[in-house]
Design an enzyme around this catalytic site. Structure first.
Site, mmCIF file in Angstrom:
data_model
loop_
_atom_site.group_PDB
_atom_site.id
_atom_site.type_symbol
_atom_site.label_atom_id
_atom_site.label_comp_id
_atom_site.label_asym_id
_atom_site.label_seq_id
_atom_site.Cartn_x
_atom_site.Cartn_y
_atom_site.Cartn_z
ATOM 1 N N THR A 12 0.719 -1.394 -0.044
ATOM 2 C CA THR A 12 -0.095 0.054 -0.010
ATOM 3 C C THR A 12 1.048 1.385 -0.066
ATOM 4 O OG1 THR A 12 -1.684 -1.047 1.403
ATOM 5 C CG2 THR A 12 -1.780 1.221 1.402
ATOM 6 N N GLU A 187 -3.135 -2.971 9.425
ATOM 7 C CA GLU A 187 -1.810 -3.559 9.275
ATOM 8 C C GLU A 187 -2.051 -4.816 8.958
ATOM 9 O OE1 GLU A 187 0.982 -1.876 10.367
ATOM 10 O OE2 GLU A 187 -0.333 -0.206 10.285
ATOM 11 N N LYS A 202 2.564 4.217 18.517
ATOM 12 C CA LYS A 202 2.490 5.680 18.072
ATOM 13 C C LYS A 202 2.595 6.723 19.039
ATOM 14 C CE LYS A 202 -0.064 4.558 13.692
ATOM 15 N NZ LYS A 202 -1.341 4.400 13.290
HETATM 16 P P1 NAP Z 1 1.885 -4.037 2.717
HETATM 17 O O1 NAP Z 1 0.950 -3.531 1.795
HETATM 18 O O2 NAP Z 1 1.678 -5.337 3.448
HETATM 19 O O3 NAP Z 1 3.263 -4.097 2.010
HETATM 20 C C1 NAP Z 1 4.352 -4.847 2.465
HETATM 21 C C2 NAP Z 1 5.504 -4.773 1.187
HETATM 22 O O4 NAP Z 1 6.568 -5.287 1.811
HETATM 23 C C3 NAP Z 1 5.086 -5.635 0.175
HETATM 24 O O5 NAP Z 1 5.354 -5.010 -1.129
HETATM 25 C C4 NAP Z 1 5.846 -6.934 0.509
HETATM 26 O O6 NAP Z 1 6.142 -7.396 -0.826
HETATM 27 C C5 NAP Z 1 6.967 -6.133 1.080
HETATM 28 N N1 NAP Z 1 7.574 -7.292 2.046
HETATM 29 C C6 NAP Z 1 7.028 -7.612 3.304
HETATM 30 N N2 NAP Z 1 7.822 -8.270 3.950
HETATM 31 C C7 NAP Z 1 8.801 -8.667 3.031
HETATM 32 C C8 NAP Z 1 10.111 -9.366 3.280
HETATM 33 N N3 NAP Z 1 10.243 -10.159 4.236
HETATM 34 N N4 NAP Z 1 10.739 -9.394 2.166
HETATM 35 C C9 NAP Z 1 10.540 -8.706 1.027
HETATM 36 N N5 NAP Z 1 9.619 -8.098 0.897
HETATM 37 C C10 NAP Z 1 8.684 -7.834 1.736
HETATM 38 O O7 NAP Z 1 2.218 -2.799 3.882
HETATM 39 P P2 NAP Z 1 1.932 -1.329 3.945
HETATM 40 O O8 NAP Z 1 0.407 -1.105 4.399
HETATM 41 O O9 NAP Z 1 2.157 -0.887 2.795
HETATM 42 O O10 NAP Z 1 2.663 -1.058 5.144
HETATM 43 C C11 NAP Z 1 3.837 -0.924 5.196
HETATM 44 C C12 NAP Z 1 4.469 0.014 6.262
HETATM 45 O O11 NAP Z 1 3.939 1.075 6.505
HETATM 46 C C13 NAP Z 1 4.285 -0.781 7.583
HETATM 47 O O12 NAP Z 1 5.317 -0.534 8.480
HETATM 48 C C14 NAP Z 1 3.073 -0.146 8.301
HETATM 49 O O13 NAP Z 1 2.836 -0.288 9.742
HETATM 50 C C15 NAP Z 1 3.221 1.400 7.716
HETATM 51 N N6 NAP Z 1 2.218 2.225 7.510
HETATM 52 C C16 NAP Z 1 1.012 1.765 6.836
HETATM 53 C C17 NAP Z 1 0.023 2.808 6.356
HETATM 54 C C18 NAP Z 1 -1.106 2.154 5.911
HETATM 55 O O14 NAP Z 1 -2.141 3.256 5.545
HETATM 56 N N7 NAP Z 1 -1.307 1.220 5.002
HETATM 57 C C19 NAP Z 1 0.098 4.016 6.936
HETATM 58 C C20 NAP Z 1 1.309 4.466 7.656
HETATM 59 C C21 NAP Z 1 2.349 3.524 7.895
HETATM 60 P P3 NAP Z 1 4.984 -8.584 -1.897
HETATM 61 O O15 NAP Z 1 4.236 -7.268 -2.363
HETATM 62 O O16 NAP Z 1 5.812 -9.147 -2.743
HETATM 63 O O17 NAP Z 1 4.178 -9.057 -0.751
HETATM 64 N N1 HSE Z 2 -3.035 0.685 10.444
HETATM 65 C C1 HSE Z 2 -2.741 1.960 10.720
HETATM 66 C C2 HSE Z 2 -3.677 2.850 11.118
HETATM 67 C C3 HSE Z 2 -1.996 2.397 9.581
HETATM 68 O O1 HSE Z 2 -5.156 2.137 10.767
HETATM 69 O O2 HSE Z 2 -3.769 3.853 11.579
HETATM 70 C C4 HSE Z 2 -1.539 4.043 9.897
HETATM 71 O O3 HSE Z 2 -0.535 4.166 10.555
#
Ligand code: NAP
Ligand code: HSE
Length: 430
Positions: A12, A187, A202
């Site tokens: 994402t 998450e 956080k």
């Molecule tokens: P996500 O959609 O699950 O994406 C994770 C990405 O990392 C995927 O591309 C995955 O590869 C790759 N990945 C994970 N583990 C891996 C490994 N061991 N080796 C290689 N690649 C790996 O997660 P996300 O929602 O983008 O969140 C990412 C981070 O941002 C997290 O720390 C989350 O807490 C933080 N965050 C998220 C948001 C939100 O709104 N989603 C907001 C603020 C912060 P594949 O694509 O090949 O599976």
């Molecule tokens: N899972 C988190 C939330 C993403 O819902 O706030 C942003 O840090």
């Protein structure tokens, strides 16, 4: 020379960040200096929402953090390991790091920042708290001259989205959680959201920044929202409260040396409190300090675009640092503008209007007003005679969207009507 990014993760947040960096029109020109050099993922066969040249996407994340040509590592893969080890390796190779990973920072912050300080590089984490809301930099810089007394926030988008929909629609917890997952808010393991652990990570980070000391995560009291029922939400509503998952860090006494209380729990918030009206995926963080008083940061707390905004801002800050030298001033602090912006004349504004007329009290006045407005294409949303001021009738009009120039022309014609005494108020409606 361009600044080379090694991005770990294309989920994402990674996808949102790449999309932003591939569409630079109207953004800061310094972003043009950035090259997306490598992107690390788990699976090469997964379909991707972004197009990247052949050879950029790799499953060898170690190679990215070890590559001497990578300047900045952007860790948006999440989880504890291998994220922690990859961040530490990147730092030991002298790379700056941008991360959105609050779980890793809240647990390994001491180790990570010590390593960064030793290597003389920066770890930027704006996206780790509050999604797109700028709150880390303000706490680190703009507010740092204040004595902070309290930081109170709605810092988890998923749980706020769930509680809001339970409150407004009476929706079922599991259905709403599934929607939050589809929208990319939750998450990978949504128990971190639902049980308050993400909010605890956080608030530990915010407390550390606000109160100037490290926080042991195990000292943060944490309750999630599983026990909050639709019945509780309905009763709270009747009593004049909204139930919110609050993350709170505050001094237990007013003295700046008193211990902190750091906690996350569902809380009945009086409806008049500014945090009570923060709904859906929105987050807000209320900071109270001396001498500033209260400041509230509000915005989208999760999701691809919002988080990409925060990640990319951190990248931009680092690019500016890399480009700053004794001869080149910091391009983010110096004024970069050369040209003037084009400003549209007010006559071209399209808006709704409220106007109050005092008229002679006789038949047909409302009809004449309507005709004058109609002559200039001004369509009326409502027109009411509200009463009298002495012998004059008071008529209030609200228009639909209209070009200000047309509205003013209609008013000029109306002013000349024999039945019109005056137009005491003309206000724009949002
Ligand atoms: P996500 O959609 O699950 O994406 C994770 C990405 O990392 C995927 O591309 C995955 O590869 C790759 N990945 C994970 N583990 C891996 C490994 N061991 N080796 C290689 N690649 C790996 O997660 P996300 O929602 O983008 O969140 C990412 C981070 O941002 C997290 O720390 C989350 O807490 C933080 N965050 C998220 C948001 C939100 O709104 N989603 C907001 C603020 C912060 P594949 O694509 O090949 O599976
Ligand atoms: N899972 C988190 C939330 C993403 O819902 O706030 C942003 O840090």
């Amino acid at each position: 020379m361009g600044v080379k990014l090694g991005i770990l993760g294309l989920g994402t947040v990674g996808t949102g960040t790449v999309q932003l960096l591939q569409d630079l029109v109207g953004r800061h020109p310094l972003l043009q200096e950035i090259e997306i050099y490598r992107v690390g993922v788990r699976s090469l066969s997964k379909p991707r929402a972004v197009e990247l040249p052949e050879g950029i996407i790799t499953t060898d994340l170690e190679a990215i953090v070890n590559d001497p040509t990578v300047d900045i590592v952007v860790e948006v893969m999440g989880g504890l390991e291998p994220a922690r080890s990859l961040i530490l390796k990147a730092l030991s190779h002298g790379k700056h790091v941008v991360t959105a990973n609050k779980a890793a920072i809240a647990r390994f912050g001491a180790e990570i920042f010590t390593a960064a300080n030793q290597a003389g590089v920066y770890v930027m984490l704006e996206a780790a708290v509050g999604g797109g809301i700028p709150v880390i930099q303000p706490l680190k810089q703009s507010l740092s001259v204040n004595q902070i007394n309290a930081v109170t926030g709605i810092v988890n988008g998923t749980t706020n989205y769930i509680l809001t929909r339970m409150q407004t629609e009476g929706s079922n917890f599991d259905d709403v959680l599934a929607d939050a997952q589809k929208l990319g808010y939750a998450e990978a393991d949504p128990t971190a959201d639902v049980d308050g652990l993400d909010a605890a990570d956080k608030i530990a980070i915010l407390a550390s920044l606000g109160f100037g000391g490290r926080i042991h995560l195990e000292d943060v009291y944490c309750e999630g929202i599983r026990q909050v029922s639709k019945t509780d939400i309905a009763y709270a509503e009747k009593l004049g409260f909204a139930i919110k998952l609050l993350a709170i860090a505050k001094r237990t006494f007013s003295s700046p040396s008193s211990p902190l209380s750091v906690r996350v729990h569902p809380t009945l918030v009086p409806k008049a409190h500014p945090l009570a009206s923060i709904n859906g995926v929105y987050n807000a963080i209320l900071v109270e300090g001396e001498p500033i008083g209260q400041v509230m940061f509000f915005g989208p707390g999760a999701g691809a675009g919002a988080t990409a905004s925060a990640v990319s801002a951190d990248i931009l800050n680092l690019v500016a640092t890399l480009k700053t030298s004794t001869t080149n001033p910091n391009p983010l602090l110096a004024c970069r503008h050369q040209d003037y912006c084009e400003i549209a004349p007010i006559a071209e504004l399209v808006t709704r209007f409220y106007a109050r007329f005092l008229t002679k009290d006789r038949p047909g006045v409302i009809g004449k007003l309507g005709t004058c407005f109609g002559n200039f294409g001004v369509s009326l949303e409502s027109i009411v005679q509200t009463g009298f001021q002495e012998e004059l009738a008071e008529i209030v009009v609200v228009t639909y969207d209209v070009q200000e120039g047309n509205f003013r022309q209609a008013l000029a014609e109306i002013r000349n009507l024999e039945a019109i005494d005056s137009i005491p108020s003309i206000l724009r409606v949002l």
